[in-house]
Design an enzyme around this catalytic site. Structure first.
Site, mmCIF file in Angstrom:
data_model
loop_
_atom_site.group_PDB
_atom_site.id
_atom_site.type_symbol
_atom_site.label_atom_id
_atom_site.label_comp_id
_atom_site.label_asym_id
_atom_site.label_seq_id
_atom_site.Cartn_x
_atom_site.Cartn_y
_atom_site.Cartn_z
ATOM 1 N N LYS A 41 0.810 -1.198 0.000
ATOM 2 C CA LYS A 41 0.000 0.000 0.000
ATOM 3 C C LYS A 41 0.861 1.274 0.000
ATOM 4 O O LYS A 41 0.401 2.346 -0.370
ATOM 5 C CB LYS A 41 -0.891 0.030 1.257
ATOM 6 C CG LYS A 41 -1.815 -1.146 1.382
ATOM 7 C CD LYS A 41 -2.581 -1.043 2.714
ATOM 8 C CE LYS A 41 -3.378 -2.295 2.985
ATOM 9 N NZ LYS A 41 -3.986 -2.241 4.353
ATOM 10 N N GLY A 42 2.109 1.138 0.439
ATOM 11 C CA GLY A 42 2.927 2.322 0.720
ATOM 12 C C GLY A 42 3.242 3.208 -0.467
ATOM 13 O O GLY A 42 3.465 4.400 -0.308
ATOM 14 N N GLU A 96 7.937 2.557 -5.273
ATOM 15 C CA GLU A 96 7.854 2.082 -3.884
ATOM 16 C C GLU A 96 8.018 3.216 -2.899
ATOM 17 O O GLU A 96 8.647 4.225 -3.201
ATOM 18 C CB GLU A 96 8.994 1.091 -3.621
ATOM 19 C CG GLU A 96 8.641 -0.326 -4.002
ATOM 20 C CD GLU A 96 9.058 -1.287 -2.906
ATOM 21 O OE1 GLU A 96 8.233 -1.551 -2.018
ATOM 22 O OE2 GLU A 96 10.211 -1.739 -2.952
ATOM 23 N N ASP A 97 7.498 2.992 -1.699
ATOM 24 C CA ASP A 97 7.655 3.993 -0.644
ATOM 25 C C ASP A 97 9.086 4.061 -0.130
ATOM 26 O O ASP A 97 9.679 5.114 -0.036
ATOM 27 C CB ASP A 97 6.666 3.741 0.513
ATOM 28 C CG ASP A 97 6.721 2.325 1.091
ATOM 29 O OD1 ASP A 97 7.478 1.468 0.590
ATOM 30 O OD2 ASP A 97 5.985 2.069 2.068
ATOM 31 N N ASP A 100 14.445 -0.518 2.266
ATOM 32 C CA ASP A 100 15.002 -0.696 3.607
ATOM 33 C C ASP A 100 15.993 -1.868 3.564
ATOM 34 O O ASP A 100 17.115 -1.702 3.096
ATOM 35 C CB ASP A 100 13.837 -0.921 4.577
ATOM 36 C CG ASP A 100 14.261 -0.939 6.027
ATOM 37 O OD1 ASP A 100 15.294 -0.358 6.353
ATOM 38 O OD2 ASP A 100 13.540 -1.544 6.855
ATOM 39 N N LYS A 128 16.894 3.907 2.687
ATOM 40 C CA LYS A 128 17.611 3.784 3.974
ATOM 41 C C LYS A 128 18.765 2.820 3.752
ATOM 42 O O LYS A 128 18.671 1.646 4.104
ATOM 43 C CB LYS A 128 16.672 3.189 5.032
ATOM 44 C CG LYS A 128 15.706 4.157 5.658
ATOM 45 C CD LYS A 128 15.214 3.693 7.032
ATOM 46 C CE LYS A 128 14.169 2.640 6.971
ATOM 47 N NZ LYS A 128 13.389 2.499 8.235
ATOM 48 N N PHE A 149 12.691 5.048 11.734
ATOM 49 C CA PHE A 149 11.411 4.507 11.270
ATOM 50 C C PHE A 149 10.508 5.710 11.010
ATOM 51 O O PHE A 149 10.274 6.535 11.887
ATOM 52 C CB PHE A 149 10.778 3.566 12.300
ATOM 53 C CG PHE A 149 9.654 2.778 11.700
ATOM 54 C CD1 PHE A 149 9.905 1.566 11.063
ATOM 55 C CD2 PHE A 149 8.351 3.270 11.724
ATOM 56 C CE1 PHE A 149 8.877 0.854 10.466
ATOM 57 C CE2 PHE A 149 7.318 2.557 11.120
ATOM 58 C CZ PHE A 149 7.582 1.356 10.506
ATOM 59 N N VAL A 150 10.027 5.822 9.792
ATOM 60 C CA VAL A 150 9.264 7.014 9.401
ATOM 61 C C VAL A 150 7.841 6.648 8.987
ATOM 62 O O VAL A 150 7.584 5.514 8.544
ATOM 63 C CB VAL A 150 9.962 7.778 8.256
ATOM 64 C CG1 VAL A 150 11.260 8.414 8.734
ATOM 65 C CG2 VAL A 150 10.239 6.867 7.055
ATOM 66 N N ASP A 156 3.412 3.536 6.846
ATOM 67 C CA ASP A 156 2.580 3.261 8.021
ATOM 68 C C ASP A 156 3.368 2.734 9.204
ATOM 69 O O ASP A 156 4.481 2.225 9.058
ATOM 70 C CB ASP A 156 1.523 2.209 7.665
ATOM 71 C CG ASP A 156 2.136 0.808 7.571
ATOM 72 O OD1 ASP A 156 3.048 0.620 6.756
ATOM 73 O OD2 ASP A 156 1.714 -0.080 8.340
ATOM 74 N N ARG A 162 -0.608 6.582 7.284
ATOM 75 C CA ARG A 162 -0.328 6.686 5.849
ATOM 76 C C ARG A 162 -0.823 8.009 5.271
ATOM 77 O O ARG A 162 -0.271 8.534 4.306
ATOM 78 C CB ARG A 162 -1.025 5.548 5.088
ATOM 79 C CG ARG A 162 -0.469 4.164 5.368
ATOM 80 C CD ARG A 162 -1.030 3.183 4.342
ATOM 81 N NE ARG A 162 -0.906 1.796 4.758
ATOM 82 C CZ ARG A 162 0.178 1.042 4.570
ATOM 83 N NH1 ARG A 162 1.222 1.556 3.972
ATOM 84 N NH2 ARG A 162 0.213 -0.206 4.979
HETATM 85 P P1 IMP Z 1 12.303 -4.051 3.059
HETATM 86 O O1 IMP Z 1 12.930 -4.213 4.422
HETATM 87 O O2 IMP Z 1 13.198 -3.281 2.134
HETATM 88 O O3 IMP Z 1 11.837 -5.364 2.520
HETATM 89 O O4 IMP Z 1 11.045 -3.132 3.291
HETATM 90 C C1 IMP Z 1 9.791 -3.674 3.366
HETATM 91 C C2 IMP Z 1 8.731 -2.735 3.781
HETATM 92 O O5 IMP Z 1 8.955 -2.379 5.129
HETATM 93 C C3 IMP Z 1 8.604 -1.414 3.054
HETATM 94 O O6 IMP Z 1 7.946 -1.512 1.812
HETATM 95 C C4 IMP Z 1 7.760 -0.676 4.066
HETATM 96 O O7 IMP Z 1 6.401 -1.051 3.918
HETATM 97 C C5 IMP Z 1 8.298 -1.200 5.385
HETATM 98 N N1 IMP Z 1 9.221 -0.235 5.976
HETATM 99 C C6 IMP Z 1 10.562 -0.254 6.012
HETATM 100 N N2 IMP Z 1 11.055 0.826 6.659
HETATM 101 C C7 IMP Z 1 9.964 1.544 7.018
HETATM 102 C C8 IMP Z 1 9.797 2.798 7.725
HETATM 103 O O8 IMP Z 1 10.740 3.497 8.136
HETATM 104 N N3 IMP Z 1 8.505 3.193 7.907
HETATM 105 C C9 IMP Z 1 7.430 2.487 7.486
HETATM 106 N N4 IMP Z 1 7.545 1.336 6.816
HETATM 107 C C10 IMP Z 1 8.802 0.876 6.598
HETATM 108 MG MG MG Z 2 4.337 -1.336 5.976
#
Ligand code: IMP
Ligand code: MG
Length: 173
Positions: A41-42, A96-97, A100, A128, A149-150, A156, A162
């Site tokens: 959803k992000g 993508e949002d 991470d 990040k 964490f944002v 979210d 959101r």
């Molecule tokens: P990944 O760790 O790169 O697989 O990130 C997976 C998902 O974790 C992202 O698409 C976000 O939905 C969530 N996420 C990671 N860091 C943050 C943050 O700082 N705030 C909110 N959601 C986050």
């Molecule tokens: Mg999320």
């Protein structure tokens, strides 16, 4: 836990940067048929603003992924929604949002690559890099941020915040 009073990224900063990204994408993909795929959803808020500023012929599709973060199933990504339009031979831009650990994004990119697009690009609002566990990098990045964490502008905390128009750090208290 609650969002910081002062945003990390203000509405003005976000909109200015989104407009810059739109200009770059419009120039890089000029004359090409593109498919924009927000990751739900992000990526919804970012993609909504971004696509409305693109001067390109485009179609939209969506993908929704859920990643499990428990120790035993770490890295498992489940798709709750997949694109329905054919992507073979298309220029696909995944929106993508946040990038991470990179695990979700890597799985999304693999899934879309399997459809044989002509090209596959990744555009993220936030990066990040401190937290990266798998080797993924974005072609287009809105902002690089430290390891906070944002929330807001699509991001979210337990499905909340959101809708905030700016990006805030989640604080305890
Ligand atoms: P990944 O760790 O790169 O697989 O990130 C997976 C998902 O974790 C992202 O698409 C976000 O939905 C969530 N996420 C990671 N860091 C943050 C943050 O700082 N705030 C909110 N959601 C986050
Ligand atoms: Mg999320």
């Amino acid at each position: 836990m609650k969002p910081s009073k002062e945003p990390l990224l203000t509405v003005t900063e976000i909109h200015r940067r989104v407009a810059e990204l739109a200009e770059t994408l419009s120039s890089d993909f000029a004359g090409k048929e593109i498919v924009v795929i927000p990751v739900l959803k992000g990526g919804f808020h970012f993609a909504s603003d971004l696509t409305r500023l693109l001067s390109l012929s485009l179609t939209l599709d969506f993908i929704r992924a859920r990643s499990y973060r428990g120790e035993r199933s770490k890295g498992t990504v489940e798709f709750l929604l997949l694109p329905t339009e054919p992507l073979t031979g298309k220029h696909v831009i995944v929106v993508e949002d946040i990038l991470d650990t990179g695990r979700t994004t890597a799985a999304v990119l693999d899934r879309i690559q399997a459809e044989n697009p002509e090209s596959l690009s990744l555009c993220v609002l936030l990066d990040k890099p401190a937290n990266r566990e798998v080797d993924v990098s974005a072609d287009y990045v809105g902002f690089q941020i430290d390891n906070h964490f944002v929330v807001g502008y699509g991001l979210d905390y337990n499905e909340h915040y959101r809708e905030l128009p700016a990006v805030h750090i989640l604080e305890s208290g």
